[in-house]
Each structure stands twice: as C-alpha cells, then as structure tokens.
Design a protein around this motif. Structure first.
Motif, PDB file in Angstrom:
ATOM      1  N   VAL A  20       0.839  -1.199   0.000  1.00 28.33           N
ATOM      2  CA  VAL A  20       0.000   0.000   0.000  1.00 28.33           C
ATOM      3  C   VAL A  20       0.876   1.251   0.000  1.00 28.33           C
ATOM      4  CG1 VAL A  20      -1.732   1.304   1.298  1.00 28.33           C
ATOM      5  CG2 VAL A  20      -1.910  -1.188   1.127  1.00 28.33           C
ATOM      6  N   LEU A  21       1.932   1.243   0.806  1.00 25.21           N
ATOM      7  CA  LEU A  21       2.836   2.398   0.849  1.00 25.21           C
ATOM      8  C   LEU A  21       3.443   2.685  -0.518  1.00 25.21           C
ATOM      9  CD1 LEU A  21       4.703   1.802   4.232  1.00 25.21           C
ATOM     10  CD2 LEU A  21       2.878   3.450   3.759  1.00 25.21           C
ATOM     11  N   GLU A  22       3.728   1.649  -1.273  1.00 23.24           N
ATOM     12  CA  GLU A  22       4.310   1.829  -2.607  1.00 23.24           C
ATOM     13  C   GLU A  22       3.343   2.526  -3.559  1.00 23.24           C
ATOM     14  OE1 GLU A  22       5.366  -2.179  -3.624  1.00 23.24           O
ATOM     15  OE2 GLU A  22       7.198  -2.133  -2.412  1.00 23.24           O
ATOM     16  N   LYS A  23       2.044   2.467  -3.287  1.00 20.31           N
ATOM     17  CA  LYS A  23       1.031   3.062  -4.163  1.00 20.31           C
ATOM     18  C   LYS A  23       0.672   4.492  -3.778  1.00 20.31           C
ATOM     19  CE  LYS A  23      -1.098  -1.391  -5.141  1.00 20.31           C
ATOM     20  NZ  LYS A  23      -2.307  -2.209  -4.988  1.00 20.31           N
ATOM     21  N   LEU A  24       1.215   4.998  -2.676  1.00 19.53           N
ATOM     22  CA  LEU A  24       0.887   6.362  -2.258  1.00 19.53           C
ATOM     23  C   LEU A  24       1.276   7.358  -3.344  1.00 19.53           C
ATOM     24  CD1 LEU A  24       1.956   6.373   1.497  1.00 19.53           C
ATOM     25  CD2 LEU A  24      -0.347   6.209   0.551  1.00 19.53           C
ATOM     26  N   PRO A  25       0.412   8.346  -3.622  1.00 19.20           N
ATOM     27  CA  PRO A  25       0.666   9.301  -4.704  1.00 19.20           C
ATOM     28  C   PRO A  25       1.632  10.427  -4.342  1.00 19.20           C
ATOM     29  CG  PRO A  25      -1.449   9.756  -3.704  1.00 19.20           C
ATOM     30  CD  PRO A  25      -0.904   8.524  -3.025  1.00 19.20           C
ATOM     31  N   PHE A  52      -7.436  14.928  -1.827  1.00 16.53           N
ATOM     32  CA  PHE A  52      -6.307  14.061  -1.507  1.00 16.53           C
ATOM     33  C   PHE A  52      -6.668  13.120  -0.356  1.00 16.53           C
ATOM     34  CE2 PHE A  52      -2.282  13.292   0.799  1.00 16.53           C
ATOM     35  CZ  PHE A  52      -1.569  12.659  -0.207  1.00 16.53           C
ATOM     36  N   GLU A  53      -7.359  13.653   0.661  1.00 13.82           N
ATOM     37  CA  GLU A  53      -7.787  12.823   1.792  1.00 13.82           C
ATOM     38  C   GLU A  53      -8.722  11.705   1.329  1.00 13.82           C
ATOM     39  OE1 GLU A  53      -8.375  14.796   5.846  1.00 13.82           O
ATOM     40  OE2 GLU A  53      -8.735  16.432   4.418  1.00 13.82           O
ATOM     41  N   LYS A  54      -9.641  12.030   0.423  1.00 15.10           N
ATOM     42  CA  LYS A  54     -10.554  11.008  -0.116  1.00 15.10           C
ATOM     43  C   LYS A  54      -9.779   9.925  -0.852  1.00 15.10           C
ATOM     44  CE  LYS A  54     -14.488  14.087  -0.728  1.00 15.10           C
ATOM     45  NZ  LYS A  54     -15.338  14.762  -1.722  1.00 15.10           N
ATOM     46  N   THR A  55      -8.796  10.335  -1.638  1.00 16.99           N
ATOM     47  CA  THR A  55      -7.958   9.376  -2.366  1.00 16.99           C
ATOM     48  C   THR A  55      -7.225   8.464  -1.393  1.00 16.99           C
ATOM     49  OG1 THR A  55      -7.659  10.935  -4.189  1.00 16.99           O
ATOM     50  CG2 THR A  55      -6.043   9.157  -4.010  1.00 16.99           C
ATOM     51  N   LEU A  56      -6.665   9.046  -0.328  1.00 16.56           N
ATOM     52  CA  LEU A  56      -5.950   8.250   0.678  1.00 16.56           C
ATOM     53  C   LEU A  56      -6.872   7.250   1.370  1.00 16.56           C
ATOM     54  CD1 LEU A  56      -3.545  10.736   2.488  1.00 16.56           C
ATOM     55  CD2 LEU A  56      -2.951   8.908   0.908  1.00 16.56           C
ATOM     56  N   ARG A  57      -8.067   7.697   1.752  1.00 15.05           N
ATOM     57  CA  ARG A  57      -9.006   6.789   2.427  1.00 15.05           C
ATOM     58  C   ARG A  57      -9.341   5.596   1.539  1.00 15.05           C
ATOM     59  NH1 ARG A  57     -11.139  11.579   4.465  1.00 15.05           N
ATOM     60  NH2 ARG A  57     -10.679  11.753   6.674  1.00 15.05           N
ATOM     61  N   HIS A  58      -9.504   5.848   0.248  1.00 10.41           N
ATOM     62  CA  HIS A  58      -9.803   4.771  -0.687  1.00 10.41           C
ATOM     63  C   HIS A  58      -8.599   3.839  -0.851  1.00 10.41           C
ATOM     64  CE1 HIS A  58     -11.549   2.693  -4.080  1.00 10.41           C
ATOM     65  NE2 HIS A  58     -10.441   2.926  -4.755  1.00 10.41           N
ATOM     66  N   LEU A  59      -7.420   4.410  -1.007  1.00 11.55           N
ATOM     67  CA  LEU A  59      -6.207   3.632  -1.230  1.00 11.55           C
ATOM     68  C   LEU A  59      -5.805   2.835   0.009  1.00 11.55           C
ATOM     69  CD1 LEU A  59      -3.838   3.043  -3.181  1.00 11.55           C
ATOM     70  CD2 LEU A  59      -2.688   5.009  -2.204  1.00 11.55           C
ATOM     71  N   ASN A  61      -7.769   2.242   2.555  1.00  9.96           N
ATOM     72  CA  ASN A  61      -8.937   1.490   3.014  1.00  9.96           C
ATOM     73  C   ASN A  61      -9.159   1.684   4.511  1.00  9.96           C
ATOM     74  OD1 ASN A  61     -11.187  -0.059   2.665  1.00  9.96           O
ATOM     75  ND2 ASN A  61     -10.116  -2.003   2.872  1.00  9.96           N
ATOM     76  N   GLY A  62      -9.122   2.928   4.922  1.00  3.55           N
ATOM     77  CA  GLY A  62      -9.337   3.236   6.330  1.00  3.55           C
ATOM     78  C   GLY A  62      -8.833   4.613   6.690  1.00  3.55           C
ATOM     79  N   ASN A  63      -8.743   4.874   7.970  1.00  2.00           N
ATOM     80  CA  ASN A  63      -8.299   6.176   8.472  1.00  2.00           C
ATOM     81  C   ASN A  63      -6.995   6.062   9.239  1.00  2.00           C
ATOM     82  OD1 ASN A  63     -10.387   7.850   7.525  1.00  2.00           O
ATOM     83  ND2 ASN A  63     -11.743   7.089   9.119  1.00  2.00           N
ATOM     84  N   THR A  64      -6.070   5.265   8.757  1.00  2.00           N
ATOM     85  CA  THR A  64      -4.801   5.102   9.468  1.00  2.00           C
ATOM     86  C   THR A  64      -3.760   6.087   8.941  1.00  2.00           C
ATOM     87  OG1 THR A  64      -4.158   3.315   7.993  1.00  2.00           O
ATOM     88  CG2 THR A  64      -5.233   2.690  10.047  1.00  2.00           C
ATOM     89  N   PHE A  65      -4.166   7.368   8.918  1.00  2.00           N
ATOM     90  CA  PHE A  65      -3.249   8.426   8.521  1.00  2.00           C
ATOM     91  C   PHE A  65      -3.668   9.723   9.194  1.00  2.00           C
ATOM     92  CE2 PHE A  65      -6.652   8.812   5.454  1.00  2.00           C
ATOM     93  CZ  PHE A  65      -6.822  10.183   5.325  1.00  2.00           C
ATOM     94  N   LYS A  66      -2.717  10.644   9.285  1.00  2.00           N
ATOM     95  CA  LYS A  66      -2.970  12.003   9.754  1.00  2.00           C
ATOM     96  C   LYS A  66      -2.423  12.940   8.693  1.00  2.00           C
ATOM     97  CE  LYS A  66      -2.416  11.126  14.704  1.00  2.00           C
ATOM     98  NZ  LYS A  66      -1.623  11.427  15.889  1.00  2.00           N
ATOM     99  N   LEU A  67      -3.193  13.953   8.361  1.00  2.00           N
ATOM    100  CA  LEU A  67      -2.754  14.996   7.448  1.00  2.00           C
ATOM    101  C   LEU A  67      -2.822  16.297   8.242  1.00  2.00           C
ATOM    102  CD1 LEU A  67      -1.834  15.498   4.568  1.00  2.00           C
ATOM    103  CD2 LEU A  67      -4.222  15.834   3.944  1.00  2.00           C
ATOM    104  N   MET A  68      -1.635  16.831   8.604  1.00  2.00           N
ATOM    105  CA  MET A  68      -1.572  17.977   9.508  1.00  2.00           C
ATOM    106  C   MET A  68      -0.987  19.202   8.816  1.00  2.00           C
ATOM    107  SD  MET A  68      -0.158  15.905  12.825  1.00  2.00           S
ATOM    108  CE  MET A  68       1.270  15.338  11.923  1.00  2.00           C
ATOM    109  N   PRO A  69      -1.815  20.222   8.596  1.00  2.12           N
ATOM    110  CA  PRO A  69      -1.285  21.457   8.002  1.00  2.12           C
ATOM    111  C   PRO A  69      -0.238  22.096   8.911  1.00  2.12           C
ATOM    112  CG  PRO A  69      -3.677  21.429   7.939  1.00  2.12           C
ATOM    113  CD  PRO A  69      -3.250  20.285   8.807  1.00  2.12           C
ATOM    114  N   VAL A  70       0.854  22.517   8.317  1.00  2.70           N
ATOM    115  CA  VAL A  70       1.891  23.199   9.086  1.00  2.70           C
ATOM    116  C   VAL A  70       2.002  24.655   8.659  1.00  2.70           C
ATOM    117  CG1 VAL A  70       3.232  21.153   9.641  1.00  2.70           C
ATOM    118  CG2 VAL A  70       3.693  22.353   7.516  1.00  2.70           C
ATOM    119  N   LYS A  71       1.400  24.976   7.516  1.00  2.00           N
ATOM    120  CA  LYS A  71       1.370  26.355   7.045  1.00  2.00           C
ATOM    121  C   LYS A  71      -0.001  26.571   6.436  1.00  2.00           C
ATOM    122  CE  LYS A  71       3.707  29.584   3.961  1.00  2.00           C
ATOM    123  NZ  LYS A  71       4.779  29.719   2.971  1.00  2.00           N
TER     124      LYS A  71
END
Length: 96
Positions: A20-25, A52-59, A61-71
């Motif tokens: 799955v990690l290999e498929k991350l965009p 991008f979040e929708k794409t990640l959830r599909h790829l 297959n869950g919510n095992t990620f955090k996307l944290m704005p820093v700027k």
C-alpha cells in the motif's frame, strides 16, 4: 486582486502493508516504528487537500493516517488602497 497561497502539510501513515505504501501518490520517507511513512505535501487550497484525503481513504482502506497542516493559506487583498492579509483558519488536521 486576491492571491491564495498553498497549504503545506505533513502526512503520517501507519498500520498499512508495504504494498500500500508503494502506491501512495506522494514521495516521502518510510519509517520503522510507530508510523510507517512520512511526507511533506503541498496543496493549492483546501479543496485539493480534501480530494487528496478522499484518495488516501480509498487507497489505504481506512483512516490510518494524519494529514496535519503546518502552514495555513493566506489571502492577500487590496481594499481601498490598503493591502490586507487574512489567514484561513478553517483548515483542520484529519485524524481518526
């Protein structure tokens, strides 16, 4: 004229297999420990980040990620001859 600046965020992924990690965009660094992957991600705006979040959830297959704005984005406007900058504070970190 308004200028919208991009959003810079950090992506953390955990609990997924290497296939799955290999498929991350995005390109980033593989980690071994609490998280499996970290990357810096740039977006043109909040809408692009949400897609991008929708794409990640599909790829992933869950919510095992955090996307944290820093700027956060900022909008630069000229009102009555004066230049103003407004920060968009509605950007939020996604977390399960």
């Amino acid at each position: 004229m308004a200028e919208v600046r991009k959003i810079e965020a950090i992506l953390l992924v955990w609990g997924v297999r290497d296939e799955v990690l290999e498929k991350l965009p995005v390109s980033g660094q593989w980690l071994y420990g609490e998280y499996d992957f970290i990357a810096k991600v740039d977006f043109a705006g909040e809408e692009e980040m949400e897609e991008f979040e929708k794409t990640l959830r599909h790829l992933i297959n869950g919510n095992t990620f955090k996307l944290m704005p820093v700027k956060l984005s900022a909008v630069k406007r000229e009102v009555e001859g004066e230049e103003t900058i407004a920060l968009l504070e509605s950007v939020k970190a996604s977390a399960p």
